[in-house]
Design a protein around this motif. Structure first.
Motif, mmCIF file in Angstrom:
data_model
loop_
_atom_site.group_PDB
_atom_site.id
_atom_site.type_symbol
_atom_site.label_atom_id
_atom_site.label_comp_id
_atom_site.label_asym_id
_atom_site.label_seq_id
_atom_site.Cartn_x
_atom_site.Cartn_y
_atom_site.Cartn_z
ATOM 1 N N GLN A 489 0.753 -0.980 -0.061
ATOM 2 C CA GLN A 489 -0.090 -0.068 -0.083
ATOM 3 C C GLN A 489 1.085 1.399 0.021
ATOM 4 O O GLN A 489 0.561 2.269 -0.871
ATOM 5 N N ALA A 490 1.720 1.194 0.511
ATOM 6 C CA ALA A 490 2.799 2.430 0.706
ATOM 7 C C ALA A 490 3.415 2.627 -0.394
ATOM 8 O O ALA A 490 3.787 3.868 -0.900
ATOM 9 N N ALA A 491 4.018 1.592 -1.234
ATOM 10 C CA ALA A 491 4.587 1.548 -2.677
ATOM 11 C C ALA A 491 3.639 2.285 -3.399
ATOM 12 O O ALA A 491 4.104 3.178 -4.383
ATOM 13 N N GLU A 492 2.020 1.825 -3.333
ATOM 14 C CA GLU A 492 1.281 2.388 -4.443
ATOM 15 C C GLU A 492 0.989 3.760 -4.155
ATOM 16 O O GLU A 492 1.003 4.471 -5.132
ATOM 17 N N ASN A 493 1.041 4.416 -2.820
ATOM 18 C CA ASN A 493 0.737 5.699 -2.556
ATOM 19 C C ASN A 493 1.918 6.344 -3.000
ATOM 20 O O ASN A 493 1.745 7.591 -3.596
ATOM 21 N N ILE A 506 9.592 12.849 -5.909
ATOM 22 C CA ILE A 506 10.417 12.524 -6.879
ATOM 23 C C ILE A 506 12.035 12.637 -6.409
ATOM 24 O O ILE A 506 12.881 11.798 -6.646
ATOM 25 N N GLU A 507 12.214 13.702 -5.553
ATOM 26 C CA GLU A 507 13.530 13.825 -5.190
ATOM 27 C C GLU A 507 14.003 12.390 -4.104
ATOM 28 O O GLU A 507 15.124 12.172 -4.040
ATOM 29 N N THR A 508 13.075 12.364 -3.073
ATOM 30 C CA THR A 508 13.545 11.043 -2.271
ATOM 31 C C THR A 508 12.964 9.635 -2.643
ATOM 32 O O THR A 508 12.677 9.123 -1.647
ATOM 33 N N SER A 509 12.472 9.700 -3.843
ATOM 34 C CA SER A 509 11.852 8.303 -4.210
ATOM 35 C C SER A 509 12.812 7.326 -3.953
ATOM 36 O O SER A 509 12.280 6.321 -3.227
ATOM 37 N N ALA A 510 13.926 7.317 -4.310
ATOM 38 C CA ALA A 510 14.759 5.933 -3.971
ATOM 39 C C ALA A 510 15.011 5.864 -2.599
ATOM 40 O O ALA A 510 14.935 4.564 -1.829
ATOM 41 N N ILE A 511 15.290 6.840 -1.798
ATOM 42 C CA ILE A 511 15.488 6.824 -0.308
ATOM 43 C C ILE A 511 14.145 6.328 0.438
ATOM 44 O O ILE A 511 14.349 5.465 1.213
ATOM 45 N N HIS A 512 13.113 6.654 -0.034
ATOM 46 C CA HIS A 512 11.958 6.306 0.551
ATOM 47 C C HIS A 512 11.414 4.955 0.275
ATOM 48 O O HIS A 512 11.398 4.194 1.339
ATOM 49 N N LEU A 513 11.607 4.435 -0.827
ATOM 50 C CA LEU A 513 11.426 2.820 -1.236
ATOM 51 C C LEU A 513 12.267 2.128 -0.329
ATOM 52 O O LEU A 513 12.174 1.011 -0.069
ATOM 53 N N ASP A 514 13.824 2.502 -0.426
ATOM 54 C CA ASP A 514 14.950 1.797 0.130
ATOM 55 C C ASP A 514 14.517 1.627 1.860
ATOM 56 O O ASP A 514 14.951 0.606 2.523
ATOM 57 N N VAL A 515 14.077 2.956 2.320
ATOM 58 C CA VAL A 515 13.946 2.643 3.777
ATOM 59 C C VAL A 515 12.768 1.750 4.220
ATOM 60 O O VAL A 515 12.833 0.820 5.169
ATOM 61 N N ILE A 516 11.796 1.603 3.304
ATOM 62 C CA ILE A 516 10.601 0.563 3.708
ATOM 63 C C ILE A 516 11.243 -0.845 3.441
ATOM 64 O O ILE A 516 11.074 -1.570 4.176
ATOM 65 N N ARG A 517 12.006 -1.095 2.150
ATOM 66 C CA ARG A 517 12.600 -2.282 2.104
ATOM 67 C C ARG A 517 13.370 -2.825 3.028
ATOM 68 O O ARG A 517 13.272 -3.936 3.537
#
Length: 561
Positions: A489-493, A506-517
């Motif tokens: 759900q977080a990834a879809e949002n 857009i600027e924090t996309s990679a960091i955001h997804l890596d933190v969740i991972r």
């Protein structure tokens, strides 16, 4: 019989004596170790009750070294005062002489009877106290048989020219004899075994009385070295009692050394020459108690000055609950390791919470503190691992073996979580700080909620680890499934915000997804604690594949998702 055969018989008797002492100590600690530890802990309110407790516990354990290690562990954790710890050590020194007096008696029938009873108990019980008591009795019987073998082997040595030629210089050099006996006692880690060997040789006339007395003094000095070396690496508070004990024994030897001849005359007037060694052993330790019991506060202050506390980062990461003296009692040692593991989990929990604070506040100093905390995690994990490795050398029943694996596995998973926080999350935080990036309000809220669920699962995993509760284990495993859905759900949002062209997203996309991972990886390590519990209850399937599809080869555990 030639000299070589006599020496072989003598060495065999000494080896059997050392093994018998070890079996008695092991059997006693495994059968009654927890009770003895409670008695020792409750009886240390003042120096006199502590002295009595030291006598009683050591008379049962037949090892002043074992008692010293217990006391050192208590003192290191602040469970016993320094003066009381020194009093226990004095009592332990006297307590070991009671065992020497017992085994020096002419009770040859006791050995075979103890062996018969011990073997019967040991073979009749699969596990538990009956086997431990059987082991104790076997060791007890071996001690009597070993003494008989030493006496019979040493009798012909009395008139052997070569043996006399070797002993003659020692008889004229009491200091050299003391040093030799001290070295042998430290190597054997048993003053009782060495004193009984000296008594066996002296009873046949193979040792001159003056030499026997010097060797007994050396055995008492060497008996104080083993506990001090055995606590190497522990905090100063744990090492002061063994140090004080060695100082008191050393002072006693220095006082007795110039008085050997008059002491010898007094001891021979008090009892027969055949009991000279054991009587000298008892008299020496009784004199130490009379001399030093009133002076223990002074000895404690001297030890504190010689070995002050050092409040450093190393001591903060040093283990607090890993009791080396408990290794002979696996159930107690496993409880100590579990308690230390909970302390490790507290450090990891603090790292996890601080990591999220770093992402919210961009606090570079706090990020550095998280990295330093991981160094503490690594050192503490290593200490627990080495402790459990040492414990694995001792006999454990099936339940203890399973718990041993569970503690080691959970500890290892906590160490992996610390590495993820340090090497992954903090690296992402450093990138965010360096480039002055900011999460969107919605993104930060999602990360905070996701992190809170993982932090709660960490606490639940610790509860599962300690309680071994199947209901909690099922709940934690359900949380793993729920977290997987939360990740989706977080990834879809996040992708929706990207599609909207939100600059922060857009600027924090990679960091955001890596933190969740990485948070999900942490959760997978936490949920590993449930698998052994659910395997025992038969609640795990061999595979997640639908019915009718082939299950993959493996250990039957669900793969982390």
């Amino acid at each position: 019989m030639n000299a070589t055969a006599l020496v072989i018989d003598l060495l065999g008797g000494i080896a059997l004596l050392l093994w018998g002492v070890r079996m008695v100590r092991t059997g006693m600690t495994r059968a009654f170790g927890a009770r003895l530890r409670r008695v020792l802990g409750h009886a240390t309110r003042n120096r006199f009750t502590a002295f009595g407790a030291g006598i009683g516990v050591t008379a049962l354990l037949q090892s002043a070294t074992a008692t010293a290690l217990l006391v050192a562990s208590f003192a290191g954790r602040g469970l016993i005062g320094a003066t009381a710890a020194l009093a226990v050590m004095l009592g332990a020194d006297l307590g070991t002489t009671l065992a020497a007096q017992l085994f020096s008696l002419n009770l040859h029938w006791v050995g075979p009877l103890a062996l018969v009873a011990g073997v019967g108990l040991f073979l009749s019980g699969d596990s538990g106290s009956r086997r431990h008591i059987g082991r104790l009795l076997i060791g007890f019987g071996l001690l009597f048989l070993a003494l008989k073998l030493i006496v019979s082997a040493s009798a012909p040595l009395r008139d052997a020219p070569a043996f006399i030629a070797v002993l003659a210089p020692l008889a004229q050099e009491p200091l050299l004899a003391i040093m030799l006996a001290a070295l042998l006692t430290w190597a054997a880690h048993s003053s009782l075994a060495i004193v009984l060997t000296i008594a066996g040789l002296a009873s046949t006339g193979a040792l001159p009385p003056v030499l026997a007395l010097s060797l007994v003094l050396g055995a008492n000095l060497g008996g104080g070295i083993a506990p001090l070396t055995g606590t190497a690496g522990q905090p100063a508070s744990a090492r002061r009692a063994p140090l004080g004990n060695l100082i008191m024994r050393g002072i006693g030897v220095l006082i007795a050394l110039p008085l050997i001849d008059p002491l010898l005359g007094w001891l021979l007037a008090f009892g027969p020459e055949s009991r000279l060694a054991v009587n000298a052993h008892t008299a020496f330790n009784l004199a130490l108690a009379v001399l030093f019991l009133p002076l223990l506060p002074l000895v404690e202050r001297l030890c504190r000055r010689l070995m002050p506390d050092a409040a450093t980062a190393e001591t903060l990461a040093a283990p607090r609950y890993l009791d080396e003296g408990a290794l002979d009692t696996p159930s107690v040692a496993l409880a100590a390791a579990a308690r230390e593991t909970l302390r490790l989990s507290d450090i990891v929990s603090g790292m996890l919470n601080d990591a999220m604070t770093v992402f919210r506040t961009d606090d570079a100093r706090l990020a550095k503190a998280v990295e330093q905390a991981d160094n503490q995690v690594d050192r503490l994990h290593e200490s627990i691992k080495l402790y459990l490795t040492e414990l694995s050398k001792h006999e454990m029943d099936s339940a203890e073996s399973r718990r041993h694996v569970d503690v080691l596995t959970f500890t290892t998973n906590l160490e992996h979580i610390g590495d993820i926080i340090d090497k992954n999350l903090m690296e992402l935080a450093a990138k965010k700080i360096k480039h002055k990036l900011a999460f969107s309000a919605e993104g930060l809220h999602e990360l905070t909620e996701f992190h809170a669920r993982v932090a709660a699962n960490l606490q639940m995993a610790c509860n599962v680890f300690m309680a071994n509760d199947a209901k909690l284990a099922r709940q934690l495993l359900r949380e793993k499934t729920a977290l997987r859905e939360a990740e989706r759900q977080a990834a879809e949002n996040h992708y929706r915000r990207l599609a909207q062209g939100r600059a922060e997203s857009i600027e924090t996309s990679a960091i955001h997804l890596d933190v969740i991972r990485d948070l999900k990886r942490i959760n997978s390590h936490l949920t590993a604690v449930v698998y052994p519990i659910l395997e025992q209850t038969g609640e795990l399937t061999a595979s997640r594949l639908k019915s009718g599809e082939a299950a993959p080869a493996g250990n039957g555990k669900p793969s982390p998702a």
